[in-house]
Structures are given as C-alpha cells and as structure tokens.
Write an enzyme that holds these catalytic residues in place. Sequence first.
Site, PDB file in Angstrom:
ATOM      1  N   ASP A 550       0.860  -1.189   0.000  1.00 28.37           N
ATOM      2  CA  ASP A 550       0.000   0.000   0.000  1.00 28.37           C
ATOM      3  C   ASP A 550       0.897   1.240   0.000  1.00 28.37           C
ATOM      4  OD1 ASP A 550      -2.212   1.645   0.184  1.00 28.37           O
ATOM      5  OD2 ASP A 550      -2.849   0.930   2.151  1.00 28.37           O
ATOM      6  N   GLU A 553       2.445   5.132  -3.968  1.00 32.76           N
ATOM      7  CA  GLU A 553       2.391   6.118  -5.057  1.00 32.76           C
ATOM      8  C   GLU A 553       3.723   6.847  -5.297  1.00 32.76           C
ATOM      9  OE1 GLU A 553      -1.379   4.879  -3.709  1.00 32.76           O
ATOM     10  OE2 GLU A 553       0.102   5.956  -2.554  1.00 32.76           O
ATOM     11  N   ASP A 627      -9.346   3.990  -1.335  1.00 34.96           N
ATOM     12  CA  ASP A 627     -10.131   4.360  -0.154  1.00 34.96           C
ATOM     13  C   ASP A 627     -11.497   4.915  -0.534  1.00 34.96           C
ATOM     14  OD1 ASP A 627      -7.921   3.561   1.213  1.00 34.96           O
ATOM     15  OD2 ASP A 627      -7.190   5.559   1.672  1.00 34.96           O
TER      16      ASP A 627
END
Length: 968
Positions: A550, A553, A627
């Site tokens: 996770d 980015e 999310d």
Amino acid sequence: MHLLASPHLSWTTSAVLFSVVPCLLIPTAAVKHENFKTCAQSGFCKRNRDFADNAASHSSSWSSPYVVDQSRIKLNDGVLDATILKTVKGQDEKVRLPLTIAFLESGAARVTMDEERRQKGDIELRHGSKARKERYNEAASWAIVGGLEVSKSASLDTSAENSKTVVKYGPKNQFEAVIRHEPLGIDFKRDGQTQVKLNDRGLINVEHWRPKVETEVKEGQPDNAGDSEDESTWWEETFGGNTDSKPKGPESVALDITFPGYEHVYGIPEHAGPLSLKETRGGSGNHDDPYRLYNSDVFEYIMDSPMTLYGAIPFMQAHKKDSSVGVFWLNAAETWVDIIKPKVSTNPLSLGIGAKRDTQTHWISESGLLDVFVLLGPTPKDLTKTYGGLTGFSQLPQHFAIAYHQCRWNYVTDEDVRDVDRKFDKHQIPYDVIWLDIEYTEGKKYFTWDHLTFGDSIATHKQLDGHDRKLVAIIDPHIKNEANYHIVDELKSKDLAVKNKDGNIYEGWCWPGSSHWVDCFNPAAIKWWKALHKYDAWKGSAPNTFLWNDMNEPSVFNGPETTMPKDNLHHGNWEHRDVHNINGLTLINATYEALLERKKGELRRPFVLTRSYYAGSQRLGAMWTGDNQASWDHLAASIPMILNNGIAGFPFAGADVGGFFGNPSKELLTRWYQAGTFYPFFRGHAHIDTRRREPYLAGEPYTQIITQALRLRYQLLPAWYTAFHEASVEGTPIVRPQYFQFPSDEAGFAIDDQFYIGSTGLLAKPVTKEGADSVKVYIADDETYFDYFDYKIHKGRGTKTLAAPLDTIPLLMQGGHIIPRRDRPRRSSGLMRWDPFTLVVVLDKEGSAEGTLYNDDGETFDYQSGAYIHRRFSINSTRSLVSEDLATPGKKTNAYLKTLKNVRVEKVIVIDAPSRWEGKTEVQVTEDGGKPTLARLEFHPAADGKAAFAIVANPKVSIAASWKIDFD
C-alpha cells in the site's frame, strides 16, 4: 489507507505527529481539492493548454513549427529514422529532435521523439543538481516485456508525393503511416481509411532546453509582454508550501492525437467516472479539467471526476461500429489528457445533419520522451492482445487469490484473527484469506510483529492452514527512521533509499512518523528487499503468508500533493518527476521477486496486492480502487472503474466491498457483496473507525443472503479461473463491458453498469440503487437468455426488466455456452481441489453450445511444463456433448493427469432441453474410446415462462478425459 487519528498510535508518536505536522491528521471528510493541483495550477499543463488555445484562436492560419528534415529520412529493416526541426521564434538555429518510427510485427507502430541536445548531455543544470541531463528513457525497461520485434517487410510507397513519406506495414500491408513533412503530421490508416492522426491540430510541443536568462522588467511592463511564452513556472514552481527547483528547466512534451469518426474513447485509468470518457473543455455534463495521471493518495475520492487517483495506465482505446484503435503513451511523468468531440460534416451544406464526431485528444507530460504506440485493431480483442504482448499479460494467480478475502484495518490480535476464522466456519461462510493492516507490526516497523498482540503468529498461520487458508500482511515502502531498527540501519548503510535533490537520504512522514523510502529502481535495493522476505529473516511469516503493498504512489504525508518532491533523486540520478507513475510498479516488482525466493526449492506463484500501478503492473498481482466510501454512488462507480482497468490491461481488479470509510446500511452491505461476487479481486475491507462488518455480524436475513452471494462465487470458481487463464494468455478482460462483447452494437457503447464474465456468456447486472427491487438489463443480440437460478426465459433485443428483491442477484446465461462449476459448498477453495464438476449446457436457438475449462494445481508454475488441463465442451444440434483436449503436452502432463484420475463430472444440466427428450430416461456415455455405458437422464418440462431442462446424473466420466454423451 489515508492518515486519520488512530487509537493504536502510541502517545509518543501521537505527540510528535501533532506537534510537528498537525495538518496531517485529516478528519473523515471528502477529498480536499486544495491539496491537489488543477491544470491551471500545474505549470506545464497550463502552458500547453494555452498553446492549444493560441493555435485554435489562429485557426486556419496556425502552422505547427515542427517540420521533417527530408534529407535525413531513412527506412531500414522496419525502422524509420528522421530528424524533426523545431523553429523557435526569434532564433535562427533550429532545435533538433531525433524521430524514430518502428513498425512492429504485431501491427503496432511506435513513434519516439527525443531531444538531441539533452540526449548528448549538452545542457547545464541549475542549483548544482546531480540529476541526469537526458530525458528519461528507461520507462520501457519497466513497462515493456515483448512485442518489439520489427517488421522487416515494412516498405516505402515510392508513388507517394514528395511532401509525404508513406510506409506500408502490418498484416498483408493493410496498414499505412503517412508522414507529412511540413508541418509534421502522421496519419495511420487501415485498409485505406485514416484511423489515428498525430499532430493533426498542430499541438505538438517539445519544450527544449534553454539557459535561464535573467531579464530586467521595467516598471509598468508585465513579465511576459506581447506574445512571448509564459516563463513563470519554467524555473521553479510552488504549491502547498513546497517549491520544486526544476534544475533542468521546462521539459514537457505534448501531442494532439485525433480519432476521426470515433465518438467513444475508453481507458487511461484510474479515475472515478463513466467507462466512456467525457469531454474536458467544459460544457453541459463535461469536465473543465483534463484527465490527470499522477498517482496520488486521494482518500474518499469524489465521483464523476477527471481527478487523479492511485494508478496510471496511459492506454486509450477509441471505438466505433466494428472498429477499435488505441494509443499507448509511454511516459512515467505527470500526464494530463484533454478530450473534445466536435461534430464533423463532410458536406458544408448539410447543416450538421448526418455529421459524425471526431474524438480529439491532447496528451501532455511534464518530462521524458515523446513515446507513443499506435494500435490499429480492428477489434477490441486485437487491441488488448497487442497491448498485452507489449506490457505483459495479467498474472495467472494462485487459485486462492480469486476467492473471497476478509480484511479490515485492523484485526487487533492473534486471537482476534483466529476467532474471526472460527466464526466463518461456525456460520458456514466460505473464505480463503484474512488480512492484516499496519497494526500487526511493532510500532509501524515492517518485518516485525507486535510481541504483545501478535506474538504467536505461527500458531495463527497453522490454524488457517488447517483449512487451506492464507494470511496477507501489509508492507509499505516507507521505512521507519528509528534508532536500533535493523531494517532502516541497513537501508542507510547500504545506500538504498531515495535521495533528496541534494543527494542526501530523503526524509518524509508517513504512518511511522519520520521515514525513508526504499528505492526499488536500484537493483541492489531489490536484492536487499528479497532477502528481507525470507522465512529466516522475517520471523513469524510462513508459507501461507502473502503480501499487500500500500501507500506506494508513494504517499508522503508532508510532501507536495501528499507525495514525494519531484526533484528527489532515484537510482541513476533520475528525478522523481521522471519516474513518479512507475514508482509503485517497482515496489511490487521487488515484492513479487521476493516471494519467488523465500525458500530454496519452494517456487510458487506470488500474490501481491498493490494500490499504485502503471502499465505492466498486471504481470505482478492485483489492484483495488483504494479508499472508497460506504455509499451507493461508490458502489455504482466501482463497476466502470473495474471495467476500465480490464480493458486497459489490468483485469485483476476490485473495490473494497462495503466501502472503506463509513458504516454501510445492511442493505448496502448486502448489495455490495452481491456486486463484489463479480469483481475479479473480491475483498471486504473497512476503516479502523468503522463498526465490525464481517458477514456473520449482519444478522438475518442479511447474513444468509451474503453467504449465498459468496457461495455463488465459489460455485463458479472453475469459470472464473478459466477466465483468468484466458486473460493470462490472450489479454482479454476478465469482466467485459458491453461494447467489448458486441462491438457492432452502437446502443451498448456507453453502457457500463452490466458486464459479461469471461467467455462464459454470463451477464451480470448488480443492483446499485437503494431500495431497488428490479433492474433493467440491455440485451444486444437475438439469442435467448435464461435466468441463472430459475431458467426464466428472456428473448429479443432491447431492455428487459428483471425482478431483483434483496435476496436476488440479476444474472443471466446467454444461449450457446457451457459453464463449468463446482456445486459442493466448502470452507475454502483449497478444500474444493478434488471435488467433482458440474457442466451447465445453455443451448442456443439451434440447440448448440460450447465452453472451455482450464485447471491446474492452482499454486505452482508447473502448468508451464504441461501440468494442466484445457478442455473444450461442445454440443451440436442437441445430439452429442463432447469433451476435447486443447492442451499442449509437456514433461509434467502425465503426472498431473494422474492426480485428476478420480475427479469426475458428477452432473450435466442442459438448459432449454428439446421436448423430444421428454420420456427419455437414459443417455449413452463413451469415454476415451471405451465401451459405452448408460447414465440416468431426468427431464423437466418448461413451465411458467421457465425453460425446460434435463439433468444427466453421474455420467462417470473424468474431467480430464475425452468423452461423448449421446442424447439421440
């Protein structure tokens, strides 16, 4: 996940976070737009949009300042080389831009443009920067794995006029590239018709290097008087209190790409919006900003927006009746894509009557090469196969990975995990994987376990393994900067972290507080990362531990736009601006390789989930849409988002079932599970501040309805696994939008709330509206469709209304297909391994049907050596059902077939069985040329609008063998 106050933060960590970066604790609210740039706030995007506006304002008098140097055009062995000359206002010297067009065996063409001066390193960097001087030219090394073989049969058309160079290429030379010399323009044709135009509007713009010249601005005179370019963001740019030093000055690349006669374009995920992309230059129902591709941690994202999200795949498809084309923009920097769809009429006197639309796009990237692949189709399947040949096909995952995953932030202890596991069994609810979010670690230090709450992880793994279940643990790329933490100590001592613009280790803030980021562009960092995952290094992990990457980015809580500064430096001294969108891919690549090497002699297919992705990530694992919220609009939006990822080459996609933020109503939770059973990646997940929502907690009738949805997924796992296999070898989406299935039916081109599952003929239309008790399903063909559960008949093209009370999933079977499934309910997919199969034969109007089944051990790579079965089942005119072998034998084929000796077909269900079978009680069965035997036939006549059906009970044939069942 996104940063929110957590009850599990230590008092020390909480104090640091509140005192040092109080703005990081963001309340549970919708996305803060002010934290993310619009095009007007992004210097290079604004400059290129202004450039486009200037060109449009001059209309017919506009001429692009880019021309082809005709003296340097050369075609050799399928590659055309040339030099583009750019005229700069007020300068005599031309900017030289090397151009290469490679014509590939696949039929694709690759157009690449560089900048000679930067290519040679003949520029000066500002601020004493250590960054590379070239334009970033390594994106292909991460994204491309094949399909670059050039077509040596490509040839020049010697009859072309002098102002153009024409190259014929592709299958039977049916493709043409028509290169206009002055101004530069390239038209790509198929069968004589223009399909794609590059620089048709003259918007190509390669911002060449130039030294910064300090000019004195006289009082009363604006900085950019007259027609000079806007230099205000050339040399530095500030946003949200962060300043980008831009040591190489302006270096964007932009190009207009036109699809003449195409009204619908798809792809370029990830965005929350409809499948058919909208216009972006304002107007009713349109967007005002371009679609942005800049992987970002955007929590509680809004609907119907061109705003950037977590992933970026710069692959766009254009579609019209019976024709698909595509472009793949190979650039890893921040990218914006404008779309307009003007009406075009070939007859000026028609007053618009009969006019068609062109789709005109404008691609703008901050840095790097201009590198674009043009794919001429002509079908959607041709595009996904050619694109997959370039970037790799979707991973064939382990079998457990396509079953149901149970997750939340966070299960709080070992005993909590084991208790959830037991309760799934108590309520007879199937699941395969339970997940651990960040709280399992000791103080947010990855590769550790909190000794107070997860001190007995091996026992937990053993309990899960008892029912062939797995555990997925999260490991993010930020490494806690804390004394005596051996991981960060090694990261520093081995010099494996991302650096800041000055060449020192970069420090930012994420979940642990002060953190450093592993630089997985560095081969040495990949080697180190692999070693960390070995069982003897990561104590407490086990063979049934798998990974979740996770925040890759990367998410940096105190960084510009919640990410890393663009002038940070990666391995090879490439700036972060050059590689940003590939960053997430590099992490999951390292994790994938790590899972291959956890133990010598243990070689199993990895499973990795990623939030951030780029073209090529599909080779390495699964993605999810990040999310989302527990709301009906987020449920509805998940479907076009997953469909878009599928056609863009990353079909192993899903969304958090139930919504990550907020507490869904029981109706919403139930409908989400019913929709989620058709997600390729199927996981329930929730935020730490939400109420527990495991299916057994919903209460009746909801728990039972959710359980039935989960059992439907498990029943159809053979069909799902076959669809995954097809995706892994053909590049086809696992769930397919209407236009993909029916490329001639214009009425379906914008439909994105229903879809087909693989090649099964299963048509799903999840309920996504509160209180709905029916849905409208669009049928594009004249074939008969049947309700999956009760065989109710639906005939004729057009929209049908299907009853859909809360306990009903709208699911139809298209006539002409054979669907493999397994009907015995089990606790996990692994326990179904030796279960018998059921074949559902859905006859078409001619009494025929066909389908396939792929199966292997669901775990290893032995299928690459022949350890698999691939069967085709077919029936013609209701006479004989036949099983044929499609597999290619290998050295492990025979051993694998022996393991399936006792795995049989226990039932054949024939839908819309002919009335002549009524009264018939037996059928003849012949396996592998053996003696015929008889099997019982049960016929059930049509009634109340439902089709007749027949059941062949226990034909006693092996699923792996060739056999025939004769009905007449």
